[in-house]
Design a protein around this motif. Sequence first.
Motif, PDB file in Angstrom:
ATOM      1  N   UNK A 119      37.554 -47.570 -14.314  1.00 43.24           N
ATOM      2  CA  UNK A 119      38.241 -46.609 -14.114  1.00 43.24           C
ATOM      3  C   UNK A 119      38.446 -46.213 -15.892  1.00 43.24           C
ATOM      4  N   UNK A 120      38.480 -47.131 -16.809  1.00 43.96           N
ATOM      5  CA  UNK A 120      38.670 -45.966 -18.596  1.00 43.96           C
ATOM      6  C   UNK A 120      37.144 -45.609 -18.561  1.00 43.96           C
ATOM      7  N   UNK A 121      35.889 -46.145 -18.080  1.00 41.34           N
ATOM      8  CA  UNK A 121      34.716 -45.576 -18.036  1.00 41.34           C
ATOM      9  C   UNK A 121      35.075 -44.221 -16.955  1.00 41.34           C
ATOM     10  N   UNK A 122      35.239 -43.923 -15.872  1.00 39.57           N
ATOM     11  CA  UNK A 122      34.971 -42.706 -15.299  1.00 39.57           C
ATOM     12  C   UNK A 122      35.950 -42.352 -16.062  1.00 39.57           C
ATOM     13  N   UNK A 123      37.270 -42.337 -16.750  1.00 40.19           N
ATOM     14  CA  UNK A 123      38.510 -41.434 -17.879  1.00 40.19           C
ATOM     15  C   UNK A 123      37.114 -40.673 -18.617  1.00 40.19           C
ATOM     16  N   UNK A 124      36.423 -41.550 -19.510  1.00 44.51           N
ATOM     17  CA  UNK A 124      35.515 -41.499 -20.838  1.00 44.51           C
ATOM     18  C   UNK A 124      34.391 -40.337 -20.432  1.00 44.51           C
ATOM     19  N   UNK A 125      33.686 -40.641 -19.400  1.00 40.08           N
ATOM     20  CA  UNK A 125      32.620 -39.533 -19.065  1.00 40.08           C
ATOM     21  C   UNK A 125      33.116 -38.761 -18.686  1.00 40.08           C
ATOM     22  N   UNK A 126      34.112 -38.210 -17.976  1.00 42.25           N
ATOM     23  CA  UNK A 126      35.261 -37.023 -17.327  1.00 42.25           C
ATOM     24  C   UNK A 126      35.128 -35.908 -18.631  1.00 42.25           C
ATOM     25  N   UNK A 127      36.032 -36.808 -19.235  1.00 44.23           N
ATOM     26  CA  UNK A 127      36.545 -36.016 -20.197  1.00 44.23           C
ATOM     27  C   UNK A 127      34.860 -35.528 -21.265  1.00 44.23           C
ATOM     28  N   UNK A 128      34.280 -36.456 -21.647  1.00 40.12           N
ATOM     29  CA  UNK A 128      33.161 -36.303 -22.018  1.00 40.12           C
ATOM     30  C   UNK A 128      32.511 -34.871 -21.343  1.00 40.12           C
ATOM     31  N   UNK A 129      32.042 -35.386 -20.119  1.00 37.36           N
ATOM     32  CA  UNK A 129      31.510 -34.734 -19.338  1.00 37.36           C
ATOM     33  C   UNK A 129      31.738 -32.934 -18.916  1.00 37.36           C
ATOM     34  N   UNK A 130      33.304 -32.898 -18.955  1.00 38.75           N
ATOM     35  CA  UNK A 130      33.639 -31.546 -19.121  1.00 38.75           C
ATOM     36  C   UNK A 130      33.633 -31.445 -20.166  1.00 38.75           C
ATOM     37  N   UNK A 131      33.406 -31.144 -21.446  1.00 38.91           N
ATOM     38  CA  UNK A 131      33.630 -30.368 -22.863  1.00 38.91           C
ATOM     39  C   UNK A 131      31.680 -29.775 -22.584  1.00 38.91           C
ATOM     40  N   UNK A 132      31.165 -30.778 -21.957  1.00 39.52           N
ATOM     41  CA  UNK A 132      29.183 -30.530 -22.202  1.00 39.52           C
ATOM     42  C   UNK A 132      29.249 -29.286 -20.953  1.00 39.52           C
ATOM     43  N   UNK A 133      30.215 -29.714 -19.971  1.00 37.50           N
ATOM     44  CA  UNK A 133      29.602 -29.034 -18.623  1.00 37.50           C
ATOM     45  C   UNK A 133      28.761 -30.181 -17.983  1.00 37.50           C
ATOM     46  N   UNK A 154      21.248 -36.467 -17.141  1.00 36.53           N
ATOM     47  CA  UNK A 154      21.760 -36.605 -15.358  1.00 36.53           C
ATOM     48  C   UNK A 154      23.236 -37.773 -15.744  1.00 36.53           C
ATOM     49  N   UNK A 155      24.543 -36.689 -16.035  1.00 37.17           N
ATOM     50  CA  UNK A 155      25.545 -37.647 -15.615  1.00 37.17           C
ATOM     51  C   UNK A 155      25.591 -38.283 -14.541  1.00 37.17           C
ATOM     52  N   UNK A 156      27.117 -39.630 -14.561  1.00 33.42           N
ATOM     53  CA  UNK A 156      27.267 -40.047 -13.329  1.00 33.42           C
ATOM     54  C   UNK A 156      27.200 -39.359 -12.567  1.00 33.42           C
ATOM     55  N   UNK A 157      26.409 -39.721 -11.692  1.00 35.13           N
ATOM     56  CA  UNK A 157      26.831 -38.397 -10.069  1.00 35.13           C
ATOM     57  C   UNK A 157      28.642 -38.542  -9.613  1.00 35.13           C
ATOM     58  N   UNK A 158      29.382 -39.878  -9.275  1.00 32.71           N
ATOM     59  CA  UNK A 158      30.468 -40.002  -9.178  1.00 32.71           C
ATOM     60  C   UNK A 158      30.742 -39.066  -9.740  1.00 32.71           C
ATOM     61  N   UNK A 159      31.028 -38.520 -10.972  1.00 33.24           N
ATOM     62  CA  UNK A 159      32.058 -37.480 -12.060  1.00 33.24           C
ATOM     63  C   UNK A 159      31.132 -36.035 -12.057  1.00 33.24           C
ATOM     64  N   UNK A 160      29.856 -35.957 -11.796  1.00 36.37           N
ATOM     65  CA  UNK A 160      29.280 -34.808 -11.616  1.00 36.37           C
ATOM     66  C   UNK A 160      28.004 -34.328 -10.968  1.00 36.37           C
ATOM     67  N   UNK A 161      28.307 -34.866  -9.749  1.00 35.66           N
ATOM     68  CA  UNK A 161      28.071 -34.391  -8.681  1.00 35.66           C
ATOM     69  C   UNK A 161      28.567 -33.031  -7.817  1.00 35.66           C
ATOM     70  N   UNK A 162      30.002 -32.834  -8.643  1.00 30.44           N
ATOM     71  CA  UNK A 162      30.444 -30.896  -7.972  1.00 30.44           C
ATOM     72  C   UNK A 162      29.289 -30.422  -8.885  1.00 30.44           C
ATOM     73  N   UNK A 163      29.040 -30.536  -9.989  1.00 31.37           N
ATOM     74  CA  UNK A 163      28.337 -29.345 -11.174  1.00 31.37           C
ATOM     75  C   UNK A 163      27.502 -29.033 -10.711  1.00 31.37           C
ATOM     76  N   UNK A 164      26.455 -30.324 -10.317  1.00 32.73           N
ATOM     77  CA  UNK A 164      24.686 -30.055  -9.820  1.00 32.73           C
ATOM     78  C   UNK A 164      25.235 -29.417  -8.094  1.00 32.73           C
ATOM     79  N   UNK A 165      25.781 -29.886  -7.314  1.00 31.86           N
ATOM     80  CA  UNK A 165      25.964 -28.661  -6.125  1.00 31.86           C
ATOM     81  C   UNK A 165      26.525 -27.646  -6.512  1.00 31.86           C
ATOM     82  N   UNK A 166      27.381 -27.373  -8.156  1.00 34.88           N
ATOM     83  CA  UNK A 166      27.459 -25.663  -8.134  1.00 34.88           C
ATOM     84  C   UNK A 166      26.380 -25.567  -8.741  1.00 34.88           C
ATOM     85  N   UNK A 167      25.785 -25.531  -9.570  1.00 33.49           N
ATOM     86  CA  UNK A 167      24.317 -24.928  -9.818  1.00 33.49           C
ATOM     87  C   UNK A 167      23.642 -25.010  -8.936  1.00 33.49           C
TER      88      UNK A 167
END
Length: 356
Positions: A119-133, A154-167
């Motif tokens: 959970x703590x890694x997911x939260x951190x990666x999500x925060x960083x990922x949102x800032x970097x789109x 290539x951010x971790x798929x479970x947190x960035x998959x939706x961004x990839x799908x949108x692109x």
Amino acid sequence: MRQFLSAAVMTLCAIAVTTAHAQQPEPLSAADKAATIDLLAQRLSGKYIYAEEGNKMAAAVRDHLLKGDYEKVATDAEFADLLTAHIQAAHPDKHLSIRHVPNAQPDRPRPSASQGLPPEVRQHMTEVGKYLNFSFEKVERLPGNIMYLKFNGFFEASVAGAAATAAMNLAANGSAMIIDLRDNHGGDPRMVAHVASYLLGDKKIHLSDIYYRADNETNSFWSDPAVPGAHFGADKPVYVLTSGGTFSAAEDFTYNLQAIKRITVVGETTGGGAHPIQPFRINPNLIAVIPVGRSINPITKGDWEGSGVKPDIAIAADKALTKANALALRQLLPTINYPEERSILEKKLAELETAL
């Protein structure tokens, strides 16, 4: 941030470094150095993907210790740099390094393919990922309905998959696609498979395996015909741009799609890093980032470690976009049925070829 994204399994790096805090450096004692070398040597011998090379590096740092080569090292930061130089001299591997990480966390088991992020890694990666789109920099329609997609990790798929799908949804209606990986330094192999799935039609395709020596475990990666959203499909032309800085998971994407002849690679030979990593704490302020796995392509039976991915069309990285754009336009022009549009695109093609 490039170092964070350059790992083949960047979540593992995040586990090791995200709780680091600054502290005043303390002098290293001889006993500290000896204990650090001993633990590093154990990790290299036991965890590095090739046992023989791991033993060679372990012997090298032990030998340097016996010769007194670490006596003048005063800080962990200096120690990290010198140890990195010594293990790289014994066996070059661009994923391999010792990093100064104050108050580094203890080791954790390598997550299996079926495990989710802590959970703590997911939260951190999500925060960083949102800032970097999530490293998606641009989706742009070029003349001739050529879609240009640039993303730098290539951010971790479970947190960035939706961004990839949108692109990929935005790019799906293109007549051709240019994917720019010239500044992409790696990330998660699951995200590699996710993005590749939009280019491979309705068949499930075996893209790659990663073998982990210490666990004697192989993880397989396949395309998924059921990825959400609009698909670009398996038939329209795709060009991938590379540079000498294209690394790790970005090379994974390029190498595996090139092997099945789905893409045309335009640019420079890539960096040559094919070994997924795992961090190991070797003293309270030092992390050994050790390659623990190797990529295996099901067609070539090999990988790009040390050699990089060779482009189909070699050209300087700063001219790769112009070249790919010209190639795509020339390929698409015969399909243009509108005389006025054809005239405009012919002029654009002439401009591009003149620039080259």
